[in-house]
Write a protein that holds these residues in place. Structure first.
Motif, PDB file in Angstrom:
ATOM      1  N   THR A 100     -20.906   0.614  -4.453  1.00 10.77           N
ATOM      2  CA  THR A 100     -20.425   1.183  -5.848  1.00 10.77           C
ATOM      3  C   THR A 100     -19.134   0.295  -6.115  1.00 10.77           C
ATOM      4  O   THR A 100     -18.352  -0.044  -5.038  1.00 10.77           O
ATOM      5  CB  THR A 100     -20.074   2.482  -5.804  1.00 10.77           C
ATOM      6  OG1 THR A 100     -21.379   3.177  -5.509  1.00 10.77           O
ATOM      7  CG2 THR A 100     -19.571   2.917  -6.857  1.00 10.77           C
ATOM      8  N   ASP A 112     -20.884   4.551 -15.498  1.00 10.44           N
ATOM      9  CA  ASP A 112     -20.084   5.560 -15.969  1.00 10.44           C
ATOM     10  C   ASP A 112     -18.677   5.076 -16.443  1.00 10.44           C
ATOM     11  O   ASP A 112     -18.272   4.165 -15.902  1.00 10.44           O
ATOM     12  CB  ASP A 112     -19.939   6.567 -14.886  1.00 10.44           C
ATOM     13  CG  ASP A 112     -21.304   7.280 -14.518  1.00 10.44           C
ATOM     14  OD1 ASP A 112     -21.539   8.025 -14.891  1.00 10.44           O
ATOM     15  OD2 ASP A 112     -21.928   6.693 -13.627  1.00 10.44           O
ATOM     16  N   ASN A 113     -18.188   5.881 -17.475  1.00  8.91           N
ATOM     17  CA  ASN A 113     -16.898   5.564 -17.859  1.00  8.91           C
ATOM     18  C   ASN A 113     -16.102   6.831 -17.795  1.00  8.91           C
ATOM     19  O   ASN A 113     -16.458   7.846 -18.081  1.00  8.91           O
ATOM     20  CB  ASN A 113     -16.873   4.916 -19.377  1.00  8.91           C
ATOM     21  CG  ASN A 113     -15.358   4.469 -19.455  1.00  8.91           C
ATOM     22  OD1 ASN A 113     -15.102   3.383 -19.027  1.00  8.91           O
ATOM     23  ND2 ASN A 113     -14.732   5.196 -20.336  1.00  8.91           N
ATOM     24  N   PHE A 148     -10.008  -0.111 -12.072  1.00  6.98           N
ATOM     25  CA  PHE A 148      -8.928   0.554 -12.687  1.00  6.98           C
ATOM     26  C   PHE A 148      -8.328  -0.068 -13.825  1.00  6.98           C
ATOM     27  O   PHE A 148      -8.133  -1.359 -13.606  1.00  6.98           O
ATOM     28  CB  PHE A 148      -8.276   1.142 -11.491  1.00  6.98           C
ATOM     29  CG  PHE A 148      -8.758   1.518 -10.330  1.00  6.98           C
ATOM     30  CD1 PHE A 148      -9.029   2.847 -10.325  1.00  6.98           C
ATOM     31  CD2 PHE A 148      -9.022   0.872  -9.195  1.00  6.98           C
ATOM     32  CE1 PHE A 148      -9.812   3.486  -9.183  1.00  6.98           C
ATOM     33  CE2 PHE A 148      -9.738   1.452  -8.098  1.00  6.98           C
ATOM     34  CZ  PHE A 148     -10.158   2.827  -8.094  1.00  6.98           C
ATOM     35  N   ILE A 203     -11.347   4.306 -15.971  1.00  8.47           N
ATOM     36  CA  ILE A 203     -12.020   3.908 -14.815  1.00  8.47           C
ATOM     37  C   ILE A 203     -13.432   3.778 -15.094  1.00  8.47           C
ATOM     38  O   ILE A 203     -14.066   4.393 -15.871  1.00  8.47           O
ATOM     39  CB  ILE A 203     -12.118   4.814 -13.860  1.00  8.47           C
ATOM     40  CG1 ILE A 203     -10.406   5.186 -13.352  1.00  8.47           C
ATOM     41  CG2 ILE A 203     -12.752   4.406 -12.365  1.00  8.47           C
ATOM     42  CD1 ILE A 203     -10.445   6.596 -12.516  1.00  8.47           C
ATOM     43  N   GLN A 204     -14.111   2.498 -14.561  1.00  9.69           N
ATOM     44  CA  GLN A 204     -15.505   2.331 -14.880  1.00  9.69           C
ATOM     45  C   GLN A 204     -16.150   2.343 -13.580  1.00  9.69           C
ATOM     46  O   GLN A 204     -15.482   1.972 -12.595  1.00  9.69           O
ATOM     47  CB  GLN A 204     -15.523   0.888 -15.435  1.00  9.69           C
ATOM     48  CG  GLN A 204     -15.390   0.770 -17.130  1.00  9.69           C
ATOM     49  CD  GLN A 204     -13.908   0.714 -17.425  1.00  9.69           C
ATOM     50  OE1 GLN A 204     -13.178  -0.036 -16.956  1.00  9.69           O
ATOM     51  NE2 GLN A 204     -13.458   1.633 -18.243  1.00  9.69           N
ATOM     52  N   ILE A 205     -17.456   2.573 -13.400  1.00 11.34           N
ATOM     53  CA  ILE A 205     -18.163   2.767 -12.522  1.00 11.34           C
ATOM     54  C   ILE A 205     -19.239   2.130 -12.420  1.00 11.34           C
ATOM     55  O   ILE A 205     -20.010   2.256 -13.322  1.00 11.34           O
ATOM     56  CB  ILE A 205     -18.752   4.457 -12.058  1.00 11.34           C
ATOM     57  CG1 ILE A 205     -17.151   5.328 -12.144  1.00 11.34           C
ATOM     58  CG2 ILE A 205     -19.160   4.371 -10.497  1.00 11.34           C
ATOM     59  CD1 ILE A 205     -16.419   5.187 -11.096  1.00 11.34           C
ATOM     60  N   GLN A 256     -22.945   0.557 -10.213  1.00  8.46           N
ATOM     61  CA  GLN A 256     -23.831   0.745  -9.280  1.00  8.46           C
ATOM     62  C   GLN A 256     -24.306  -0.524  -8.714  1.00  8.46           C
ATOM     63  O   GLN A 256     -25.034  -1.303  -9.500  1.00  8.46           O
ATOM     64  CB  GLN A 256     -24.767   1.710  -9.565  1.00  8.46           C
ATOM     65  CG  GLN A 256     -24.266   3.096 -10.027  1.00  8.46           C
ATOM     66  CD  GLN A 256     -23.370   3.683  -9.026  1.00  8.46           C
ATOM     67  OE1 GLN A 256     -23.681   3.590  -7.695  1.00  8.46           O
ATOM     68  NE2 GLN A 256     -22.575   4.713  -9.146  1.00  8.46           N
ATOM     69  N   LEU A 280     -19.677  12.024  -7.097  1.00  3.54           N
ATOM     70  CA  LEU A 280     -18.532  11.803  -7.753  1.00  3.54           C
ATOM     71  C   LEU A 280     -17.875  12.743  -8.605  1.00  3.54           C
ATOM     72  O   LEU A 280     -16.838  12.891  -8.793  1.00  3.54           O
ATOM     73  CB  LEU A 280     -18.769  10.542  -8.862  1.00  3.54           C
ATOM     74  CG  LEU A 280     -17.618  10.029  -9.692  1.00  3.54           C
ATOM     75  CD1 LEU A 280     -16.630   9.687  -8.858  1.00  3.54           C
ATOM     76  CD2 LEU A 280     -18.205   9.133 -10.362  1.00  3.54           C
ATOM     77  N   SER A 327      -9.640  -3.173  -9.059  1.00  6.35           N
ATOM     78  CA  SER A 327     -10.940  -2.814  -8.678  1.00  6.35           C
ATOM     79  C   SER A 327     -11.102  -2.620  -7.226  1.00  6.35           C
ATOM     80  O   SER A 327     -10.321  -2.905  -6.257  1.00  6.35           O
ATOM     81  CB  SER A 327     -12.034  -3.868  -9.159  1.00  6.35           C
ATOM     82  OG  SER A 327     -12.099  -4.928  -8.496  1.00  6.35           O
ATOM     83  N   PHE A 378     -12.347   9.679  -5.186  1.00  8.33           N
ATOM     84  CA  PHE A 378     -12.012   8.189  -5.500  1.00  8.33           C
ATOM     85  C   PHE A 378     -11.008   7.741  -4.386  1.00  8.33           C
ATOM     86  O   PHE A 378     -11.280   6.909  -3.636  1.00  8.33           O
ATOM     87  CB  PHE A 378     -11.103   8.190  -6.794  1.00  8.33           C
ATOM     88  CG  PHE A 378     -12.197   8.127  -7.860  1.00  8.33           C
ATOM     89  CD1 PHE A 378     -12.541   6.808  -8.317  1.00  8.33           C
ATOM     90  CD2 PHE A 378     -12.451   9.010  -8.643  1.00  8.33           C
ATOM     91  CE1 PHE A 378     -13.386   6.722  -9.494  1.00  8.33           C
ATOM     92  CE2 PHE A 378     -13.160   8.871  -9.912  1.00  8.33           C
ATOM     93  CZ  PHE A 378     -13.936   7.746 -10.082  1.00  8.33           C
ATOM     94  N   GLU A 400     -15.726   0.368  -8.502  1.00 10.07           N
ATOM     95  CA  GLU A 400     -14.754   1.299  -9.406  1.00 10.07           C
ATOM     96  C   GLU A 400     -13.660   0.106  -9.958  1.00 10.07           C
ATOM     97  O   GLU A 400     -12.930  -0.407  -9.255  1.00 10.07           O
ATOM     98  CB  GLU A 400     -13.741   2.034  -8.585  1.00 10.07           C
ATOM     99  CG  GLU A 400     -15.057   3.041  -7.777  1.00 10.07           C
ATOM    100  CD  GLU A 400     -14.524   4.024  -6.776  1.00 10.07           C
ATOM    101  OE1 GLU A 400     -15.226   4.914  -6.296  1.00 10.07           O
ATOM    102  OE2 GLU A 400     -13.204   3.868  -6.421  1.00 10.07           O
TER     103      GLU A 400
END
Length: 272
Positions: free
Chosen positions: A265, A56-57, A269, A44-46, A48, A3, A251, A210, A267
């Motif tokens: 994953t 992740d942010n 938004f 954006i948040q990720i 898993q 990423l 998302s 992305f 994501e």
């Protein structure tokens, strides 16, 4: 984590014929961020594996001119990008800060954009972005010059657009400029790209994994590499979106399949 790679073939260019971020008309070769009242991502948040497992942010900060001034990655990877512009809102420098500091410098010449930086090995890297008659980036050529002065072409990406201004194929060419050694094919649905109104060059450098550089959102992506028997599928992606009323995604679920194994994953938004 892929990423956060800056230069990958996974990339992915939002581009339409009226995209202001690559408009070469008027003031020479200007690349500017869009004007106000367009859609702007704020974070954006990720996650898993499951939607709630956020690892992740990404925060996107705008200055008083509504230009992106800072992008902060926190979580499994911690990176800060500080972005500076000229007086006419053209990208001037991007400073990447993590374990080390890299400074990306921008220069402009007719239909080309040049990005130069010194990598962690002390080698000089130049990325040359080519634009077509519709002001879309259609080629990215990367050359590395080592400390002894020897230059090597490390990347030559060619983007093909369909009638809806979406990238439907990305070819990676060998140094001879003719042989395709890898390619990607994409299909789309007609929902709005969350990166649609972001400067295209920022997307190329910072957000390659992305959403490809297109007007709409992809639903599939297949990546092929050259083999002795022809081309073989290296991996594939499928995308499932949750849309807002304005058809921008809130998302998406990303399923990657490689060597028969699938991983998921999510994501998320968020917009201003």
């Amino acid at each position: 984590m892929k990423l956060f790679q800056l230069v990958t073939i996974c990339a992915l260019l939002i581009i339409s014929c009226d995209d202001p971020s690559l408009d070469q008309q008027g003031d020479v070769d200007e690349i500017v961020d869009p004007i106000a009242n367009l859609m702007e991502l704020s974070s954006i948040q990720i996650a898993q594996g499951t939607f709630n497992n956020v690892t992740d942010n990404i925060d996107i900060v705008y200055n008083n001119d509504a230009l992106i001034s800072q992008i902060l990655f926190t979580g499994t990877t911690n990176i800060t990008y500080n972005i500076e512009y000229t007086s006419n809102n053209r990208l001037e420098t991007i400073t990447k800060v993590d374990a080390t500091t890299l400074i990306y410098n921008f220069t402009y010449d007719e239909d080309f954009v040049f990005i130069n930086f010194t990598d962690s090995n002390g080698d000089d890297v130049e990325m040359q972005l080519f634009t077509d008659t519709q002001n879309r980036i259609n080629r990215v050529l990367t050359t590395v010059t080592d400390v002894s002065g020897i230059s090597t072409q490390t990347e030559d990406l060619r983007y093909s657009y369909n009638a809806n201004f979406n990238v439907d194929r990305i070819n990676s060419l060998a140094a001879n400029g003719f042989t395709v050694d890898a390619y990607s094919e994409l299909t789309y649905e007609f929902s709005n790209n969350p990166f649609r109104d972001m400067n295209d060059v920022l997307r190329l450098l910072i957000f390659p994994d992305f959403v490809p550089y297109t007007r709409y959102v992809p639903i599939t992506r297949e990546n092929f590499i050259a083999a002795s028997s022809g081309f073989t599928l290296e991996n594939s992606f499928s995308f499932i979106y949750t849309l807002r009323e304005d058809q921008f995604p809130s998302s998406r679920e990303v399923v990657k399949t490689e060597s028969g194994v699938s991983t998921t994953t999510f994501e998320i938004f968020n917009y201003l």
